[in-house]
Write a protein that holds these residues in place. Structure first.
Motif, PDB file in Angstrom:
ATOM      1  N   ILE A  80     -51.067  -7.394  -5.844  1.00  0.00           N
ATOM      2  CA  ILE A  80     -52.163  -8.182  -5.283  1.00  0.00           C
ATOM      3  C   ILE A  80     -53.514  -7.819  -5.859  1.00  0.00           C
ATOM      4  O   ILE A  80     -54.495  -8.492  -5.598  1.00  0.00           O
ATOM      5  CB  ILE A  80     -52.286  -7.986  -3.748  1.00  0.00           C
ATOM      6  CG1 ILE A  80     -52.351  -6.495  -3.406  1.00  0.00           C
ATOM      7  CG2 ILE A  80     -51.175  -8.684  -3.023  1.00  0.00           C
ATOM      8  CD1 ILE A  80     -52.699  -6.247  -1.950  1.00  0.00           C
ATOM      9  N   MET A  81     -53.601  -6.724  -6.596  1.00  0.00           N
ATOM     10  CA  MET A  81     -54.933  -6.221  -6.915  1.00  0.00           C
ATOM     11  C   MET A  81     -55.633  -6.991  -8.026  1.00  0.00           C
ATOM     12  O   MET A  81     -56.843  -7.069  -8.060  1.00  0.00           O
ATOM     13  CB  MET A  81     -54.874  -4.734  -7.261  1.00  0.00           C
ATOM     14  CG  MET A  81     -54.579  -3.853  -6.062  1.00  0.00           C
ATOM     15  SD  MET A  81     -55.727  -4.105  -4.696  1.00  0.00           S
ATOM     16  CE  MET A  81     -57.235  -3.398  -5.359  1.00  0.00           C
ATOM     17  N   ILE A  82     -54.842  -7.500  -8.956  1.00  0.00           N
ATOM     18  CA  ILE A  82     -55.476  -8.258 -10.047  1.00  0.00           C
ATOM     19  C   ILE A  82     -54.731  -9.580 -10.219  1.00  0.00           C
ATOM     20  O   ILE A  82     -53.686  -9.798  -9.605  1.00  0.00           O
ATOM     21  CB  ILE A  82     -55.455  -7.484 -11.386  1.00  0.00           C
ATOM     22  CG1 ILE A  82     -54.016  -7.103 -11.752  1.00  0.00           C
ATOM     23  CG2 ILE A  82     -56.329  -6.246 -11.322  1.00  0.00           C
ATOM     24  CD1 ILE A  82     -53.834  -6.737 -13.213  1.00  0.00           C
ATOM     25  N   GLU A  83     -55.279 -10.416 -11.061  1.00  0.00           N
ATOM     26  CA  GLU A  83     -54.570 -11.630 -11.466  1.00  0.00           C
ATOM     27  C   GLU A  83     -53.509 -11.228 -12.488  1.00  0.00           C
ATOM     28  O   GLU A  83     -53.748 -10.357 -13.325  1.00  0.00           O
ATOM     29  CB  GLU A  83     -55.562 -12.595 -12.133  1.00  0.00           C
ATOM     30  CG  GLU A  83     -56.476 -13.326 -11.176  1.00  0.00           C
ATOM     31  CD  GLU A  83     -55.845 -14.624 -10.651  1.00  0.00           C
ATOM     32  OE1 GLU A  83     -54.631 -14.827 -10.830  1.00  0.00           O
ATOM     33  OE2 GLU A  83     -56.593 -15.413 -10.054  1.00  0.00           O
ATOM     34  N   TYR A  84     -52.357 -11.880 -12.410  1.00  0.00           N
ATOM     35  CA  TYR A  84     -51.298 -11.658 -13.401  1.00  0.00           C
ATOM     36  C   TYR A  84     -51.013 -12.958 -14.129  1.00  0.00           C
ATOM     37  O   TYR A  84     -51.443 -14.026 -13.696  1.00  0.00           O
ATOM     38  CB  TYR A  84     -50.021 -11.167 -12.708  1.00  0.00           C
ATOM     39  CG  TYR A  84     -50.167  -9.776 -12.133  1.00  0.00           C
ATOM     40  CD1 TYR A  84     -49.954  -8.659 -12.938  1.00  0.00           C
ATOM     41  CD2 TYR A  84     -50.552  -9.578 -10.820  1.00  0.00           C
ATOM     42  CE1 TYR A  84     -50.103  -7.371 -12.433  1.00  0.00           C
ATOM     43  CE2 TYR A  84     -50.708  -8.294 -10.298  1.00  0.00           C
ATOM     44  CZ  TYR A  84     -50.488  -7.200 -11.114  1.00  0.00           C
ATOM     45  OH  TYR A  84     -50.636  -5.936 -10.614  1.00  0.00           O
TER      46      TYR A  84
ATOM     47  N   LEU B 137     -54.927  -0.925 -11.470  1.00  0.00           N
ATOM     48  CA  LEU B 137     -55.616  -1.108 -10.193  1.00  0.00           C
ATOM     49  C   LEU B 137     -54.644  -1.259  -9.028  1.00  0.00           C
ATOM     50  O   LEU B 137     -55.022  -1.109  -7.868  1.00  0.00           O
ATOM     51  CB  LEU B 137     -56.545  -2.323 -10.260  1.00  0.00           C
ATOM     52  CG  LEU B 137     -57.855  -2.093 -11.002  1.00  0.00           C
ATOM     53  CD1 LEU B 137     -58.634  -3.377 -11.146  1.00  0.00           C
ATOM     54  CD2 LEU B 137     -58.689  -1.074 -10.229  1.00  0.00           C
ATOM     55  N   GLU B 138     -53.406  -1.581  -9.347  1.00  0.00           N
ATOM     56  CA  GLU B 138     -52.406  -1.691  -8.283  1.00  0.00           C
ATOM     57  C   GLU B 138     -52.302  -0.361  -7.524  1.00  0.00           C
ATOM     58  O   GLU B 138     -51.855  -0.322  -6.382  1.00  0.00           O
ATOM     59  CB  GLU B 138     -51.063  -2.092  -8.890  1.00  0.00           C
ATOM     60  CG  GLU B 138     -50.237  -3.069  -8.089  1.00  0.00           C
ATOM     61  CD  GLU B 138     -50.960  -4.363  -7.674  1.00  0.00           C
ATOM     62  OE1 GLU B 138     -51.135  -4.536  -6.457  1.00  0.00           O
ATOM     63  OE2 GLU B 138     -51.346  -5.168  -8.535  1.00  0.00           O
ATOM     64  N   MET B 139     -52.747   0.721  -8.161  1.00  0.00           N
ATOM     65  CA  MET B 139     -52.752   2.021  -7.468  1.00  0.00           C
ATOM     66  C   MET B 139     -53.746   2.030  -6.314  1.00  0.00           C
ATOM     67  O   MET B 139     -53.694   2.904  -5.453  1.00  0.00           O
ATOM     68  CB  MET B 139     -53.099   3.138  -8.452  1.00  0.00           C
ATOM     69  CG  MET B 139     -51.988   3.265  -9.478  1.00  0.00           C
ATOM     70  SD  MET B 139     -52.030   4.699 -10.502  1.00  0.00           S
ATOM     71  CE  MET B 139     -51.907   6.103  -9.514  1.00  0.00           C
ATOM     72  N   LEU B 140     -54.646   1.068  -6.276  1.00  0.00           N
ATOM     73  CA  LEU B 140     -55.601   1.000  -5.161  1.00  0.00           C
ATOM     74  C   LEU B 140     -55.187  -0.039  -4.123  1.00  0.00           C
ATOM     75  O   LEU B 140     -55.963  -0.376  -3.223  1.00  0.00           O
ATOM     76  CB  LEU B 140     -57.001   0.659  -5.682  1.00  0.00           C
ATOM     77  CG  LEU B 140     -57.617   1.638  -6.686  1.00  0.00           C
ATOM     78  CD1 LEU B 140     -59.023   1.197  -7.056  1.00  0.00           C
ATOM     79  CD2 LEU B 140     -57.654   3.051  -6.116  1.00  0.00           C
ATOM     80  N   ASN B 141     -53.973  -0.551  -4.237  1.00  0.00           N
ATOM     81  CA  ASN B 141     -53.473  -1.534  -3.258  1.00  0.00           C
ATOM     82  C   ASN B 141     -53.331  -0.847  -1.902  1.00  0.00           C
ATOM     83  O   ASN B 141     -52.445  -0.033  -1.686  1.00  0.00           O
ATOM     84  CB  ASN B 141     -52.131  -2.079  -3.754  1.00  0.00           C
ATOM     85  CG  ASN B 141     -51.435  -2.990  -2.747  1.00  0.00           C
ATOM     86  OD1 ASN B 141     -51.846  -3.086  -1.590  1.00  0.00           O
ATOM     87  ND2 ASN B 141     -50.390  -3.658  -3.196  1.00  0.00           N
ATOM     88  N   ALA B 142     -54.222  -1.203  -0.988  1.00  0.00           N
ATOM     89  CA  ALA B 142     -54.239  -0.522   0.309  1.00  0.00           C
ATOM     90  C   ALA B 142     -53.613  -1.355   1.412  1.00  0.00           C
ATOM     91  O   ALA B 142     -53.534  -0.934   2.559  1.00  0.00           O
ATOM     92  CB  ALA B 142     -55.677  -0.179   0.686  1.00  0.00           C
ATOM     93  N   ALA B 143     -53.188  -2.568   1.078  1.00  0.00           N
ATOM     94  CA  ALA B 143     -52.721  -3.473   2.139  1.00  0.00           C
ATOM     95  C   ALA B 143     -51.302  -3.137   2.599  1.00  0.00           C
ATOM     96  O   ALA B 143     -50.872  -3.586   3.652  1.00  0.00           O
ATOM     97  CB  ALA B 143     -52.795  -4.915   1.667  1.00  0.00           C
ATOM     98  N   GLU B 144     -50.586  -2.391   1.819  1.00  0.00           N
ATOM     99  CA  GLU B 144     -49.244  -1.888   2.156  1.00  0.00           C
ATOM    100  C   GLU B 144     -48.170  -2.953   2.306  1.00  0.00           C
ATOM    101  O   GLU B 144     -47.023  -2.747   1.915  1.00  0.00           O
ATOM    102  CB  GLU B 144     -49.261  -1.038   3.447  1.00  0.00           C
ATOM    103  CG  GLU B 144     -50.097   0.208   3.337  1.00  0.00           C
ATOM    104  CD  GLU B 144     -50.923   0.509   4.590  1.00  0.00           C
ATOM    105  OE1 GLU B 144     -51.177  -0.425   5.358  1.00  0.00           O
ATOM    106  OE2 GLU B 144     -51.306   1.674   4.776  1.00  0.00           O
TER     107      GLU B 144
END
Ligand code: LAN
Length: 728
Positions: free
Chosen positions: A525-529, A513-520
């Motif tokens: 930030i996309m999931i919990e790690y 899902l990090e591929m959908l990180n749009a905040a640049e």
């Protein structure tokens, strides 16, 4: 052009002063809700005197006497406590500024502005002072955080905030900042969040904002990229943002907005190709460049999807998003998860329910919970405070030094315990599953129970503090067993398949899902790690719990701990270090990881992992005995020194790590503790040094109380192990 310029009804701009009278500021702590108040002329300053804590926060002299010089580490802890007790607030907690990020105030000021919320002169004045104090001295711009280099995000947004507060475009500092912004290419090169806020304000056109479709919320839950699977901060920002984006809502077009259109861009407003600049971003802002997948998705959403986006679908999505916004507002009494979604939810309510709605009024009041006044002016905190977190740590650090039974500190610690008693979250939220919330009964949050978001390590640190203090002779038992079991039951829901623990929830989606990180501007930030810090806190809380309650869920706890520790071992880098995500950086995580291992009896003597961990830390100790880790470690993933030399906080973390590990040679620890003691002031305090905390790899955040809590903990642990002896 169909834009209507509104002048007569434009909100009155605040009256700016040079500065306010600092003897008139007071911080009110109502059961852990922090708000700052300015006593106006005529209000009786005597009736509500300034406390020592107020003075400390404001940078006013406290006039405390010098203490007898500390001869031993334990003396030094006592002197530290002598000072730190003055900062305890009436409900029993500690607080402090929680700044660092430089993108929070602008969101709030834009929201105030478009919702026509009057900004009192004393607030506008001190926000202005803070922003000017935090401009980079060399180029006049602002970065993502207080220690960062200037970026388009920081500079465009803080410049805009200052203009909205009433600062003239001709003020020399504004000219300098504007020059820097133009040199970087102007606001068209800003990241997504800035483009969003500037479109809300009417300075950009909505076409420059990459799509944020609320339809995502209508997807069935099994869809692997459904927002419920994202890291909570991302989905809770995405939520109101998607609502506002879908409405393409813009505030009133005032003359000031028209002027900003002239000021923020390096080219003429009329010739800007808005759609063409959606993916234009300056290198300095582009910490996490968009993936090919995200770019393709954005392209399709902008060029193809609009043809299929029927009105009924749009309506349905907006309505559902707004329902979720209302649930978040209700569950937090409008405190909201954080300082980004707070103002955005405020704006969403204003758009949907109109200026007179209760929701709008309550949001407006709640904004005060994020604001903080310090010597440089007024800033916006990264959360609505650090109440439970810092209080839990302080209790533990006194106990680690063996001072909890000293009658001198009993009143202070009893109050602190009462605070944690009051702040335990007693119920789950209504409709937990519908609004995708995690179980929270029995938990503690980071700040207060109004906000009410449980975090794995916040539960754990508070629980540890409560467990030990309640069992210490002379302290009341405030939490009966069932309340402790509730905390344990909730804590046990936090483990991931890997064995590790994340922050607010167990991980719900794939790392892809990090591929959908749009905040640049942020990474990971996309999931919990899994985090060594959070995992350790849970492991140590569980260990302590079993000591007192060996029967309760014993098998679950044993299995949990084994899996967690095996994660901690796996998370170690080949050089022996652990990467920290919430504090800077390898020294912070090293402290936690070695504490984890110690909690199951792994020490230097019997564990290769521990030996490697110690070796790594010792390889970074400086000649003066200290450690000096810089925030660059977090960004780069490589240990990096701070240019200003050894730091008290990182030195304390490393000492605690070595003490946890039972490192056999006392000499390096003693050398480090001597450095810490040498930095203590005659009144017992330690002074602020470089920034301590981080989130999302790229943004730093201050933990000002760490300079008290961790040095006292390190010194106290040493004294408890080796006795109240002087250092050689
Ligand atoms: C925090 C602060 C506390 C922190 C710890 C408890 C220390 C950590 O161990 C777990 C994560 C947590 C709770 C945390 C998460 C992210 C926060 C809330 C922050 C770093 C404070 C500010 C930050 C928040 C995301 C800032 C707003 C910015 C956005 C990108 C939405």
């Amino acid at each position: 052009i169909d834009e209507e310029i509104s002048d007569a009804s434009a909100p009155k701009r605040p009256k700016l002063q040079e500065r306010t009278d600092y003897t008139r500021w007071r911080m009110l702590d109502e059961a852990g809700r922090h708000t700052w108040h300015y006593l106006e002329d005529g209000e009786d300053v005597e009736e509500w005197p300034q406390s020592l804590a107020d003075k400390y926060f404001l940078g006013l002299p406290m006039d405390l006497p010098d203490l007898p010089a500390a001869k031993t580490p334990l003396d030094s802890v006592k002197n530290g406590l002598e000072f730190f007790q003055h900062l305890q607030l009436p409900p029993g907690n500690w607080g402090c500024e929680y700044g660092g990020p430089m993108f929070l105030l602008p969101g709030l000021v834009v929201t105030w502005s478009v919702t026509e919320t009057p900004i009192p002169s004393h607030i506008a004045t001190e926000i202005k002072n803070y922003l000017f104090a935090r401009a980079n001295p060399d180029d006049g711009g602002w970065g993502l955080h207080i220690e960062g280099e200037s970026t388009v995000f920081g500079t465009a947004m803080n410049y805009t905030a200052l203009r909205l507060l009433g600062v003239s475009e001709e003020e020399p500092r504004m000219i300098k900042a504007r020059g820097t912004l133009h040199k970087m290419g102007g606001a068209t090169r800003a990241p997504h969040w800035a483009k969003f806020w500037l479109s809300v304000l009417g300075v950009c056109q909505w076409d420059i904002v990459n799509p944020v479709p609320p339809e995502f919320w209508l997807l069935p839950d099994w869809v692997p990229f459904h927002p419920w699977r994202w890291w909570i901060h991302m989905r809770m920002v995405f939520l109101p943002m998607s609502f506002v984006w879908s409405k393409r809502w813009t505030g009133k077009l005032t003359p000031l907005v028209l002027q900003l259109r002239e000021e923020l861009f390096a080219e003429s407003y009329d010739t800007i190709n808005w759609g063409g600049n959606r993916n234009n971003i300056h290198e300095k802002d582009n910490y996490h460049p968009k993936s090919w997948l995200l770019k393709t998705a954005f392209w399709a959403l902008s060029n193809i999807y609009p043809y299929f986006r029927v009105e009924s679908l749009k309506q349905k999505a907006e309505n559902w998003a707004f329902k979720l916004i209302q649930m978040e507002d209700k569950n937090t009494d409008f405190s909201n998860l954080g300082p980004v979604n707070g103002p955005m939810n405020f704006l969403a309510c204003y758009i949907q329910e109109g200026p007179k709605a209760y929701s709008v009024q309550r949001h407006r009041e709640r904004m005060a919970d994020f604001l903080w006044v310090k010597d440089e002016g007024m800033m916006m905190n990264g959360t609505n405070g650090v109440q439970c977190w810092d209080t839990a740590f302080l209790i533990q650090s006194v106990m680690d030094g063996g001072l909890a039974e000293d009658p001198k500190w009993k009143p202070m610690l009893t109050k602190a315990l009462e605070f944690l008693d009051d702040q335990q979250i007693r119920e789950n939220v209504d409709d937990q599953a519908i609004c995708y919330r995690q179980q929270r009964k029995g938990a503690w949050g980071f700040s207060n129970k109004d906000q009410g978001y449980a975090v794995s390590d916040c539960i754990s640190e508070a629980l540890k503090a409560v467990l030990v203090l309640q069992r210490t002779p002379g302290y009341p038992t405030l939490l009966e067993d069932q309340r402790i079991f509730d905390a344990i039951d909730t804590l046990l829901t936090y483990q991931n398949k890997s064995g590790g623990c994340a922050s607010y929830e167990p991980t719900r989606g794939s790392e892809k899902l990090e591929m959908l990180n749009a905040a640049e501007v942020f990474g990971r930030i996309m999931i919990e790690y899994d985090y060594p810090e959070c995992t350790t806190a849970v492991v140590t809380a569980l260990s302590l719990f079993t000591k007192y309650y060996p029967e309760y869920r014993a098998a679950d706890i044993k299995a949990f701990k084994e899996r967690a520790i095996s994660y901690i071992r796996r998370a170690q880098y080949p050089d022996g270090s652990w990467y920290g995500s919430w504090g800077i950086c390898f020294t912070y995580a090293g402290m936690f990881a070695l504490e984890s291992l110690a909690s199951i009896g792994e020490t230097y003597e019997n564990s290769e992992h521990v030996r490697k961990g110690c070796k790594f830390l010792l390889s970074k100790q400086r000649d003066d005995g200290g450690w000096s880790e810089s925030y660059r470690s977090c960004e780069r993933g490589i240990y990096t020194e701070h240019p200003t030399g050894s730091q008290v906080v990182m030195t304390a973390w490393s000492c605690i790590a070595l003490l946890e590990a039972h490192y056999p040679d006392r000499a390096p620890i003693e050398k480090a503790l001597k450095l810490i003691m040498s930095r203590q002031q005659p009144n017992g305090e330690w002074l602020q040094e470089a920034i301590e905390g981080v989130f999302n790899k790229s943004c730093m955040i201050s933990y000002p109380n760490y300079k008290f809590i961790f040095p006292m903990k390190a010194l106290g642990m040493f004294a408890k192990r080796y006795g109240d002896i002087a250092l050689p």
